[in-house]
Design an enzyme around this catalytic site. Structure first.
Site, PDB file in Angstrom:
ATOM      1  N   ASN A 113       0.809  -1.225   0.000  1.00 54.14           N
ATOM      2  CA  ASN A 113       0.000   0.000   0.000  1.00 54.14           C
ATOM      3  C   ASN A 113       0.841   1.274   0.000  1.00 54.14           C
ATOM      4  O   ASN A 113       0.337   2.330  -0.378  1.00 54.14           O
ATOM      5  CB  ASN A 113      -0.897  -0.063   1.248  1.00 54.14           C
ATOM      6  CG  ASN A 113      -1.518   1.263   1.595  1.00 54.14           C
ATOM      7  OD1 ASN A 113      -2.491   1.677   0.959  1.00 54.14           O
ATOM      8  ND2 ASN A 113      -0.962   1.951   2.588  1.00 54.14           N
ATOM      9  N   SER A 164      -4.539   2.731  -8.326  1.00 55.49           N
ATOM     10  CA  SER A 164      -5.294   3.980  -8.473  1.00 55.49           C
ATOM     11  C   SER A 164      -5.947   4.035  -9.845  1.00 55.49           C
ATOM     12  O   SER A 164      -5.509   3.357 -10.777  1.00 55.49           O
ATOM     13  CB  SER A 164      -4.271   5.116  -8.336  1.00 55.49           C
ATOM     14  OG  SER A 164      -4.771   6.314  -8.802  1.00 55.49           O
ATOM     15  N   TYR A 177       3.908   9.255 -10.975  1.00 55.45           N
ATOM     16  CA  TYR A 177       3.052   8.404 -10.135  1.00 55.45           C
ATOM     17  C   TYR A 177       2.274   7.414 -10.998  1.00 55.45           C
ATOM     18  O   TYR A 177       2.221   6.206 -10.721  1.00 55.45           O
ATOM     19  CB  TYR A 177       2.102   9.318  -9.357  1.00 55.45           C
ATOM     20  CG  TYR A 177       1.013   8.647  -8.561  1.00 55.45           C
ATOM     21  CD1 TYR A 177       1.284   8.065  -7.327  1.00 55.45           C
ATOM     22  CD2 TYR A 177      -0.302   8.600  -9.031  1.00 55.45           C
ATOM     23  CE1 TYR A 177       0.268   7.457  -6.586  1.00 55.45           C
ATOM     24  CE2 TYR A 177      -1.317   8.001  -8.298  1.00 55.45           C
ATOM     25  CZ  TYR A 177      -1.028   7.430  -7.077  1.00 55.45           C
ATOM     26  OH  TYR A 177      -2.027   6.825  -6.345  1.00 55.45           O
ATOM     27  N   SER A 178       1.671   7.951 -12.080  1.00 57.61           N
ATOM     28  CA  SER A 178       0.869   7.122 -12.965  1.00 57.61           C
ATOM     29  C   SER A 178       1.707   5.994 -13.576  1.00 57.61           C
ATOM     30  O   SER A 178       1.247   4.849 -13.681  1.00 57.61           O
ATOM     31  CB  SER A 178       0.324   8.039 -14.062  1.00 57.61           C
ATOM     32  OG  SER A 178      -0.747   7.461 -14.703  1.00 57.61           O
ATOM     33  N   ASP A 213     -10.041  10.558   1.165  1.00 55.78           N
ATOM     34  CA  ASP A 213      -9.787  11.751   2.000  1.00 55.78           C
ATOM     35  C   ASP A 213      -8.591  11.630   2.951  1.00 55.78           C
ATOM     36  O   ASP A 213      -8.671  12.057   4.106  1.00 55.78           O
ATOM     37  CB  ASP A 213     -11.049  12.122   2.785  1.00 55.78           C
ATOM     38  CG  ASP A 213     -11.409  11.087   3.858  1.00 55.78           C
ATOM     39  OD1 ASP A 213     -10.719  10.052   3.967  1.00 55.78           O
ATOM     40  OD2 ASP A 213     -12.388  11.316   4.594  1.00 55.78           O
ATOM     41  N   THR A 214      -7.478  11.072   2.482  1.00 49.86           N
ATOM     42  CA  THR A 214      -6.291  11.051   3.355  1.00 49.86           C
ATOM     43  C   THR A 214      -5.662  12.446   3.330  1.00 49.86           C
ATOM     44  O   THR A 214      -5.810  13.185   2.345  1.00 49.86           O
ATOM     45  CB  THR A 214      -5.261  10.003   2.892  1.00 49.86           C
ATOM     46  OG1 THR A 214      -4.811  10.341   1.582  1.00 49.86           O
ATOM     47  CG2 THR A 214      -5.858   8.612   2.855  1.00 49.86           C
TER      48      THR A 214
HETATM   49  P1  NDP Z   1      -0.426   8.380   2.585  1.00 47.72           P
HETATM   50  O1  NDP Z   1       0.460   9.425   1.983  1.00 47.72           O
HETATM   51  O2  NDP Z   1      -1.409   8.790   3.604  1.00 47.72           O
HETATM   52  O3  NDP Z   1       0.468   7.219   3.217  1.00 47.72           O
HETATM   53  C1  NDP Z   1       1.577   6.747   2.532  1.00 47.72           C
HETATM   54  C2  NDP Z   1       2.275   5.743   3.419  1.00 47.72           C
HETATM   55  O4  NDP Z   1       3.468   5.290   2.736  1.00 47.72           O
HETATM   56  C3  NDP Z   1       2.705   6.322   4.745  1.00 47.72           C
HETATM   57  O5  NDP Z   1       2.555   5.361   5.760  1.00 47.72           O
HETATM   58  C4  NDP Z   1       4.178   6.637   4.532  1.00 47.72           C
HETATM   59  O6  NDP Z   1       4.814   6.605   5.782  1.00 47.72           O
HETATM   60  C5  NDP Z   1       4.592   5.482   3.607  1.00 47.72           C
HETATM   61  N1  NDP Z   1       5.777   5.811   2.821  1.00 47.72           N
HETATM   62  C6  NDP Z   1       6.022   6.935   2.097  1.00 47.72           C
HETATM   63  N2  NDP Z   1       7.235   6.885   1.539  1.00 47.72           N
HETATM   64  C7  NDP Z   1       7.782   5.698   1.931  1.00 47.72           C
HETATM   65  C8  NDP Z   1       9.042   5.083   1.701  1.00 47.72           C
HETATM   66  N3  NDP Z   1       9.998   5.673   0.959  1.00 47.72           N
HETATM   67  N4  NDP Z   1       9.284   3.876   2.242  1.00 47.72           N
HETATM   68  C9  NDP Z   1       8.339   3.256   3.019  1.00 47.72           C
HETATM   69  N5  NDP Z   1       7.127   3.800   3.268  1.00 47.72           N
HETATM   70  C10 NDP Z   1       6.858   5.009   2.737  1.00 47.72           C
HETATM   71  O7  NDP Z   1      -1.123   7.637   1.343  1.00 47.72           O
HETATM   72  P2  NDP Z   1      -2.646   7.200   1.130  1.00 47.72           P
HETATM   73  O8  NDP Z   1      -3.135   6.523   2.344  1.00 47.72           O
HETATM   74  O9  NDP Z   1      -3.379   8.366   0.576  1.00 47.72           O
HETATM   75  O10 NDP Z   1      -2.492   6.152  -0.056  1.00 47.72           O
HETATM   76  C11 NDP Z   1      -2.348   4.762   0.197  1.00 47.72           C
HETATM   77  C12 NDP Z   1      -2.367   4.028  -1.131  1.00 47.72           C
HETATM   78  O11 NDP Z   1      -3.570   4.346  -1.830  1.00 47.72           O
HETATM   79  C13 NDP Z   1      -1.223   4.423  -2.071  1.00 47.72           C
HETATM   80  O12 NDP Z   1      -0.732   3.296  -2.751  1.00 47.72           O
HETATM   81  C14 NDP Z   1      -1.882   5.379  -3.048  1.00 47.72           C
HETATM   82  O13 NDP Z   1      -1.253   5.428  -4.296  1.00 47.72           O
HETATM   83  C15 NDP Z   1      -3.286   4.761  -3.139  1.00 47.72           C
HETATM   84  N6  NDP Z   1      -4.278   5.729  -3.595  1.00 47.72           N
HETATM   85  C16 NDP Z   1      -4.649   6.770  -2.780  1.00 47.72           C
HETATM   86  C17 NDP Z   1      -5.566   7.700  -3.224  1.00 47.72           C
HETATM   87  C18 NDP Z   1      -6.020   8.850  -2.378  1.00 47.72           C
HETATM   88  O14 NDP Z   1      -6.782   9.703  -2.890  1.00 47.72           O
HETATM   89  N7  NDP Z   1      -5.637   8.931  -1.122  1.00 47.72           N
HETATM   90  C19 NDP Z   1      -6.145   7.628  -4.578  1.00 47.72           C
HETATM   91  C20 NDP Z   1      -5.699   6.495  -5.341  1.00 47.72           C
HETATM   92  C21 NDP Z   1      -4.803   5.574  -4.850  1.00 47.72           C
HETATM   93  P3  NDP Z   1       6.210   7.324   6.131  1.00 47.72           P
HETATM   94  O15 NDP Z   1       6.143   8.711   5.595  1.00 47.72           O
HETATM   95  O16 NDP Z   1       6.245   7.238   7.617  1.00 47.72           O
HETATM   96  O17 NDP Z   1       7.252   6.491   5.491  1.00 47.72           O
END
Ligand code: NDP
Length: 287
Positions: A113, A164, A177-178, A213-214
């Site tokens: 994720n 996504s 990203y895409s 809505d994150t």
């Molecule tokens: P967030 O930005 O809220 O969370 C991302 C998570 O990834 C965090 O826990 C972050 O933690 C971790 N992360 C970021 N960089 C790294 C790294 N280099 N190594 C390890 N961990 C990392 O994302 P969302 O909850 O919004 O999204 C979750 C998933 O859903 C993603 O795959 C996203 O593409 C997908 N998605 C989300 C959408 C949305 O509108 N929210 C729409 C479509 C898809 P930390 O910074 O502590 O490492």
């Protein structure tokens, strides 16, 4: 007439029963959730905790992971632990899987994720950024899947890949990203075919999400995209549900994503012009 009708009723009943999700399905299951320090991943950890799973969460920020683990234990997780580190490093991705082997003795579900930070704007030509994002959003998913496969084969488990709409359709302003999300579809759809040929009973669920809505998503796109985002708590539950039921694909929110994919498949140019027309282009960052 009676016998075929009875057959149809039975088939319908069997299909519905097979498709019914029960939280008990996750009780005692050993699950890894990546990117679980915030957003959808954090919410998935809390749902799994309420369902009584053994949870291993990972991300970079140790302080946040400690809080997530504490909350999971309060909510009823069978066990909860974390490993912190960056998914830029393939060796770290493999280490997370080894931790499941040593501390949980196996794995039932791998939920991929996490997502690296990118920008929302015109492609700026930074090739190194594309490479780094591919490492975080794509290669680490491949590395974790490869390392986890022996355990997942043994448990006849599941791989859940969070992708996504931007991994199915070309939207503007998300070029790097895409690219990483399209790569996931290619890798996991092809792998699913090979599992079928080799009778490997490990399911692969690809999750196609719309706007959720994150905090990070709302901060990145709400000045350009006028849509109301869907709730992350419900999204997280739907992802777990689709994984447990071994569905090949999840569309969430179902109606919006399903409709967009349908229109795109019938009339891609019309779809793309509707998208462009709906954005507040005056607010887009220019390079
Ligand atoms: P967030 O930005 O809220 O969370 C991302 C998570 O990834 C965090 O826990 C972050 O933690 C971790 N992360 C970021 N960089 C790294 C790294 N280099 N190594 C390890 N961990 C990392 O994302 P969302 O909850 O919004 O999204 C979750 C998933 O859903 C993603 O795959 C996203 O593409 C997908 N998605 C989300 C959408 C949305 O509108 N929210 C729409 C479509 C898809 P930390 O910074 O502590 O490492």
């Amino acid at each position: 007439i009676l016998i075929p009708s009875l057959g149809l009723v039975l088939a319908f009943w069997f299909y519905s029963a097979r498709d019914t999700f029960k939280p008990e399905m996750l009780r005692g299951k050993r699950v890894i959730v990546t990117g679980a320090s915030t957003g959808i991943g954090e919410q998935m950890a809390y749902h799994l905790a309420r369902m009584g799973s053994h949870i291993l969460v990972t991300a970079r920020t140790e302080a946040k992971l400690q809080n997530v683990v504490r909350r999971c234990l309060e909510l009823g997780a069978a066990s909860a632990r974390f490993v912190s580190g960056t998914m830029e490093d393939t060796a770290f991705a493999q280490r997370v899987v080894r931790e499941a082997q040593t501390s949980l003795g196996g794995l039932d579900m791998l939920i991929l994720n996490h997502v690296g930070a990118s920008y929302f704007g015109f492609f700026d030509g930074d090739v190194e950024h594309v490479r780094k994002l591919l490492e975080i959003n794509f290669l680490s998913y491949v590395a974790m899947t490869t390392s986890a496969l022996p355990m997942l084969k043994e448990s006849e488990g599941s791989i859940v890949v969070v992708s996504s709409m931007a991994g199915k359709v070309g939207f503007p302003f998300t070029v790097p990203y895409s690219a990483t999300k399209f790569a996931l579809d290619g890798f996991f759809s092809s792998l699913r075919q090979e599992f079928a040929i080799q009778s490997i009973n490990v399911s692969i669920t690809l999750c196609i999400l719309g706007f959720i809505d994150t905090e990070s998503a709302v901060r990145a796109v709400s000045h350009v995209i006028p849509d109301t985002p869907a709730p992350k708590e419900e999204c997280a539950l739907e992802i777990i549900r689709a994984g447990a039921l071994r569905h090949r694909q999840l569309h969430y929110p179902a109606r919006a994503v399903g409709t967009m994919l349908l229109i795109h498949s019938i009339a891609p140019e019309l779809f793309e012009s509707i998208v462009r027309g709906s954005y507040r282009l005056e607010n887009v960052r220019r390079t």
